[in-house]
Design a protein around this motif. Sequence first.
Motif, PDB file in Angstrom:
ATOM      1  N   CYS A  55       2.548 -39.188  14.952  1.00 20.35           N
ATOM      2  CA  CYS A  55       2.574 -40.799  14.353  1.00 20.35           C
ATOM      3  C   CYS A  55       1.821 -40.293  12.989  1.00 20.35           C
ATOM      4  O   CYS A  55       0.506 -39.890  13.373  1.00 20.35           O
ATOM      5  CB  CYS A  55       2.601 -41.922  14.938  1.00 20.35           C
ATOM      6  SG  CYS A  55       3.700 -41.975  16.217  1.00 20.35           S
ATOM      7  N   GLY A  56       1.647 -40.931  11.921  1.00 22.31           N
ATOM      8  CA  GLY A  56       0.627 -41.677  11.107  1.00 22.31           C
ATOM      9  C   GLY A  56       0.057 -39.663  10.383  1.00 22.31           C
ATOM     10  O   GLY A  56       0.261 -38.761  10.410  1.00 22.31           O
ATOM     11  N   THR A  57      -1.808 -40.035  10.690  1.00 22.48           N
ATOM     12  CA  THR A  57      -2.167 -39.242  10.221  1.00 22.48           C
ATOM     13  C   THR A  57      -1.451 -37.000  10.864  1.00 22.48           C
ATOM     14  O   THR A  57      -1.335 -36.474  10.563  1.00 22.48           O
ATOM     15  CB  THR A  57      -3.532 -39.116  10.096  1.00 22.48           C
ATOM     16  OG1 THR A  57      -4.362 -38.345   8.879  1.00 22.48           O
ATOM     17  CG2 THR A  57      -4.569 -38.937  11.517  1.00 22.48           C
ATOM     18  N   GLY A  58      -1.681 -37.737  11.927  1.00 20.83           N
ATOM     19  CA  GLY A  58      -0.909 -36.694  13.272  1.00 20.83           C
ATOM     20  C   GLY A  58       0.099 -35.847  12.768  1.00 20.83           C
ATOM     21  O   GLY A  58       0.290 -35.238  12.748  1.00 20.83           O
TER      22      GLY A  58
ATOM     23  N   SER B  87      -2.189 -36.240  19.297  1.00 22.32           N
ATOM     24  CA  SER B  87      -2.744 -37.571  18.878  1.00 22.32           C
ATOM     25  C   SER B  87      -4.505 -37.707  19.302  1.00 22.32           C
ATOM     26  O   SER B  87      -4.686 -37.349  20.222  1.00 22.32           O
ATOM     27  CB  SER B  87      -1.680 -38.606  20.105  1.00 22.32           C
ATOM     28  OG  SER B  87      -2.540 -39.830  20.024  1.00 22.32           O
ATOM     29  N   GLN B  88      -4.796 -38.029  18.366  1.00 21.64           N
ATOM     30  CA  GLN B  88      -5.862 -38.544  18.608  1.00 21.64           C
ATOM     31  C   GLN B  88      -6.153 -39.206  20.039  1.00 21.64           C
ATOM     32  O   GLN B  88      -7.449 -38.627  20.613  1.00 21.64           O
ATOM     33  CB  GLN B  88      -6.808 -39.195  17.400  1.00 21.64           C
ATOM     34  CG  GLN B  88      -8.065 -39.656  17.787  1.00 21.64           C
ATOM     35  CD  GLN B  88      -8.578 -40.396  18.275  1.00 21.64           C
ATOM     36  OE1 GLN B  88      -9.445 -40.485  18.908  1.00 21.64           O
ATOM     37  NE2 GLN B  88      -8.305 -41.612  18.336  1.00 21.64           N
ATOM     38  N   SER B  89      -6.201 -40.479  20.223  1.00 23.11           N
ATOM     39  CA  SER B  89      -5.494 -41.515  21.459  1.00 23.11           C
ATOM     40  C   SER B  89      -5.941 -40.746  22.781  1.00 23.11           C
ATOM     41  O   SER B  89      -6.141 -40.930  23.010  1.00 23.11           O
ATOM     42  CB  SER B  89      -5.781 -42.893  20.357  1.00 23.11           C
ATOM     43  OG  SER B  89      -3.741 -43.232  20.223  1.00 23.11           O
TER      44      SER B  89
ATOM     45  N   THR C 163      -0.625 -42.878  21.888  1.00 20.94           N
ATOM     46  CA  THR C 163      -0.010 -43.667  20.744  1.00 20.94           C
ATOM     47  C   THR C 163       1.739 -44.136  21.788  1.00 20.94           C
ATOM     48  O   THR C 163       1.922 -43.630  22.336  1.00 20.94           O
ATOM     49  CB  THR C 163       0.041 -42.854  19.836  1.00 20.94           C
ATOM     50  OG1 THR C 163      -1.049 -43.331  19.303  1.00 20.94           O
ATOM     51  CG2 THR C 163       0.996 -43.665  18.492  1.00 20.94           C
TER      52      THR C 163
ATOM     53  N   VAL D  41     -10.912 -46.451  11.075  1.00 13.28           N
ATOM     54  CA  VAL D  41      -9.399 -47.029  11.651  1.00 13.28           C
ATOM     55  C   VAL D  41      -8.977 -45.843  10.990  1.00 13.28           C
ATOM     56  O   VAL D  41      -7.639 -44.750  11.946  1.00 13.28           O
ATOM     57  CB  VAL D  41      -8.250 -48.185  11.547  1.00 13.28           C
ATOM     58  CG1 VAL D  41      -7.751 -48.027  11.412  1.00 13.28           C
ATOM     59  CG2 VAL D  41      -9.006 -49.047  12.818  1.00 13.28           C
ATOM     60  N   ALA D  42      -8.935 -45.312   9.293  1.00 14.98           N
ATOM     61  CA  ALA D  42      -8.569 -44.390   8.938  1.00 14.98           C
ATOM     62  C   ALA D  42      -9.701 -42.435   9.771  1.00 14.98           C
ATOM     63  O   ALA D  42     -10.840 -42.806   9.708  1.00 14.98           O
ATOM     64  CB  ALA D  42      -9.335 -44.256   7.759  1.00 14.98           C
ATOM     65  N   SER D  43      -8.713 -41.835  10.467  1.00 11.79           N
ATOM     66  CA  SER D  43      -9.013 -41.388  10.827  1.00 11.79           C
ATOM     67  C   SER D  43      -9.171 -39.993  10.125  1.00 11.79           C
ATOM     68  O   SER D  43      -8.674 -39.242   9.194  1.00 11.79           O
ATOM     69  CB  SER D  43      -7.207 -40.224  11.707  1.00 11.79           C
ATOM     70  OG  SER D  43      -7.859 -39.217  12.015  1.00 11.79           O
TER      71      SER D  43
ATOM     72  N   LYS E 240      -4.341 -42.093   4.160  1.00 13.42           N
ATOM     73  CA  LYS E 240      -5.640 -42.197   3.134  1.00 13.42           C
ATOM     74  C   LYS E 240      -5.831 -43.170   2.756  1.00 13.42           C
ATOM     75  O   LYS E 240      -6.836 -45.033   2.761  1.00 13.42           O
ATOM     76  CB  LYS E 240      -6.501 -41.459   3.646  1.00 13.42           C
ATOM     77  CG  LYS E 240      -7.059 -41.056   4.627  1.00 13.42           C
ATOM     78  CD  LYS E 240      -7.328 -40.771   5.903  1.00 13.42           C
ATOM     79  CE  LYS E 240      -7.067 -41.418   6.833  1.00 13.42           C
ATOM     80  NZ  LYS E 240      -6.433 -40.217   7.938  1.00 13.42           N
TER      81      LYS E 240
ATOM     82  N   GLU F 241      -4.066 -46.751   3.732  1.00  9.41           N
ATOM     83  CA  GLU F 241      -4.787 -47.422   4.625  1.00  9.41           C
ATOM     84  C   GLU F 241      -5.703 -48.242   4.391  1.00  9.41           C
ATOM     85  O   GLU F 241      -6.017 -49.828   4.879  1.00  9.41           O
ATOM     86  CB  GLU F 241      -5.448 -46.223   5.609  1.00  9.41           C
ATOM     87  CG  GLU F 241      -3.649 -46.103   6.101  1.00  9.41           C
ATOM     88  CD  GLU F 241      -4.811 -45.425   7.772  1.00  9.41           C
ATOM     89  OE1 GLU F 241      -5.158 -43.729   7.851  1.00  9.41           O
ATOM     90  OE2 GLU F 241      -4.269 -45.757   9.033  1.00  9.41           O
TER      91      GLU F 241
ATOM     92  N   VAL G  60      -2.021 -47.191  18.387  1.00 10.68           N
ATOM     93  CA  VAL G  60      -1.109 -48.133  18.611  1.00 10.68           C
ATOM     94  C   VAL G  60      -0.341 -48.296  20.016  1.00 10.68           C
ATOM     95  O   VAL G  60       0.501 -46.546  20.299  1.00 10.68           O
ATOM     96  CB  VAL G  60      -0.216 -47.879  17.511  1.00 10.68           C
ATOM     97  CG1 VAL G  60       1.297 -48.772  17.076  1.00 10.68           C
ATOM     98  CG2 VAL G  60      -1.024 -47.912  15.724  1.00 10.68           C
TER      99      VAL G  60
HETATM  100  O1  M6R Z   1      -3.708 -41.507  18.419  1.00  8.69           O
HETATM  101  P1  M6R Z   1      -2.957 -41.176  17.207  1.00  8.69           P
HETATM  102  O2  M6R Z   1      -3.339 -39.830  16.510  1.00  8.69           O
HETATM  103  O3  M6R Z   1      -1.542 -41.106  18.452  1.00  8.69           O
HETATM  104  O4  M6R Z   1      -2.625 -42.345  16.562  1.00  8.69           O
HETATM  105  C1  M6R Z   1      -1.422 -41.473  15.198  1.00  8.69           C
HETATM  106  C2  M6R Z   1      -1.685 -43.199  14.431  1.00  8.69           C
HETATM  107  O5  M6R Z   1      -1.341 -43.779  14.038  1.00  8.69           O
HETATM  108  C3  M6R Z   1      -2.817 -42.227  13.488  1.00  8.69           C
HETATM  109  O6  M6R Z   1      -3.522 -41.161  12.696  1.00  8.69           O
HETATM  110  C4  M6R Z   1      -3.272 -43.408  11.956  1.00  8.69           C
HETATM  111  O7  M6R Z   1      -2.168 -42.694  11.695  1.00  8.69           O
HETATM  112  C5  M6R Z   1      -4.254 -43.365  11.291  1.00  8.69           C
HETATM  113  N1  M6R Z   1      -5.022 -44.442  11.097  1.00  8.69           N
HETATM  114  C6  M6R Z   1      -4.292 -42.737  10.011  1.00  8.69           C
HETATM  115  O8  M6R Z   1      -5.649 -42.274   9.359  1.00  8.69           O
END
Ligand code: M6R
Length: 361
Positions: free
Chosen positions: A52-55, A99-101, A104, A150-152, A237, A240, A358
Motif C-alpha cells: 500500500c501507499g509508498t510501499g 510493509s514498513q509497519s 497494514t 507519517v510520511a515515509s 509525499k 500527504e 493503517v
Molecule cells: O506500513 P506500511 O508500509 O504497510 O504502510 C503503507 C502506507 O500506509 C504508507 O506507505 C503510507 O502511504 C505512507 N504514509 C507514505 O509516506
Amino acid sequence: EKAGHRHFMAKEIHEQPQTLSDVIAAFTDGDRIAPPTDFDFASVARVQMVACGTGYIACMVGKYWFEALARLPVEVDIASEYRYREGPVGKDTAALFLSQSGETADTLAALRYAKGRAHAVLSVVNVAESSIAREADVAWPITAGVEIGVASTKAFVNQLAILLVLAIRAGVQRGTIDTAREAELVSGLKLLPGIVSQALALEDRCEDLASRLAEATDILFLGRGPMYPMAHEGALKLKEISYIHAEAYASGELKHGPIALVDRSLPVVVFAPMDPLFDKTVSNMQEVMAREGQVLLVTDADGAAQASAGVWEVLVMPKVDPVFAPILYALPAQLLAYHTAVHKGTDVDQPRNLAKSVTVE
Ligand code: M6R
C-alpha cells in the motif's frame, strides 16, 4: 529526540546515508549479494508484489529492476485490490508483501490470500515482530530503525535498496548477471550512501524551490521508466504533508489527457537523469513548455547541459549509474515535499487525516 531537527521527518531524511549503508551491509558480503535469508528466484516463473501507499510505489520500481536485471516477470498490486480480486496465484509464483509497519490490514489480508496458494510468501518489513513478518515464509528486514514521521522516507529508500539487491540476486540465480557484473553492481551500491549525502547538500536549493511550489494549487510530476514510479513518490509525499493536489503521469501519457491541464499556473516537476530515455522525456517536457507550463527539471549535470533551455528551474543532482537513480531521486521527492509543507505551516510529522500504521480497512 529530533537530534536538532525541526521535525522527525527532517531527522529521518538526514539519517538516510547511514540507514542505507546499514541495509547494504546487511544484504552484501564482500563483492557478493548475500540476503540474510536466501530465496531461490530460479525456482519461480513470476513474482507478485503487493503493498500500500509508498510501499506500492517501491514495488513499481522493483518491477523495472526484476524484469531488467533478472528477466523475471513481476506483477504489482495495491493490497486492497489484490485481496478482493482473488486472482489466480499458483505454485510458479513468489508472492512478496512489503510493509514498513508490517501491520497494514489490507497487506496482511492479501498475504493470507496468497499463503498456501503461492510457491512462497516473502515479505519486506521494518518491524521484525509484526504480523506480516511472522506470517510470511521469509521476512527481510528493512533495517531503517524506528520511523516516526507519517510520511515515509528512510524506510522507502531502504525498501528500494532491498528490492534492488533481490533483483540482482535473482539475476545471479537465473544466469542473467555474471560474477563480474554482480561485483560491479555491489561496488556501485556501496558508493550510494555517499552520493545520497551529496544530494542532501542540495537542501537549501530545494527549500528555495519549495517556497515557490507552495504557491501552486496543483502540481504535475512526470517521469519515464523507473522515474515514472518516482514521479508517483514525489506526488504522494507532496499531497500527504503539504495538502497540495499533485498527480503523477508517465511522461509518454501526457498527450493522452493531462496535457489539457497545462497552463502557466501549473508547475510540472520532471524527474529525468541522463539515461537512454532522456531525449524522450525532454520532448515531453518541451510539449509542456510550449503550453507555458512551468517545468522544474530534476536531472544531473549532463541532463542540465543538454536540456535547460526554456525551463523554469533546474535542480542538478549528483551523477549516478541509471540503475541506482530511483534511490537517489527519492531525495528531491522528499526534500521538495518537506520544505513545501514547512513553508505552508502544516503539521509535517502528523498530517491531518493520516496515521502511521493503517490497521483498519
Ligand atoms: O506500513 P506500511 O508500509 O504497510 O504502510 C503503507 C502506507 O500506509 C504508507 O506507505 C503510507 O502511504 C505512507 N504514509 C507514505 O509516506
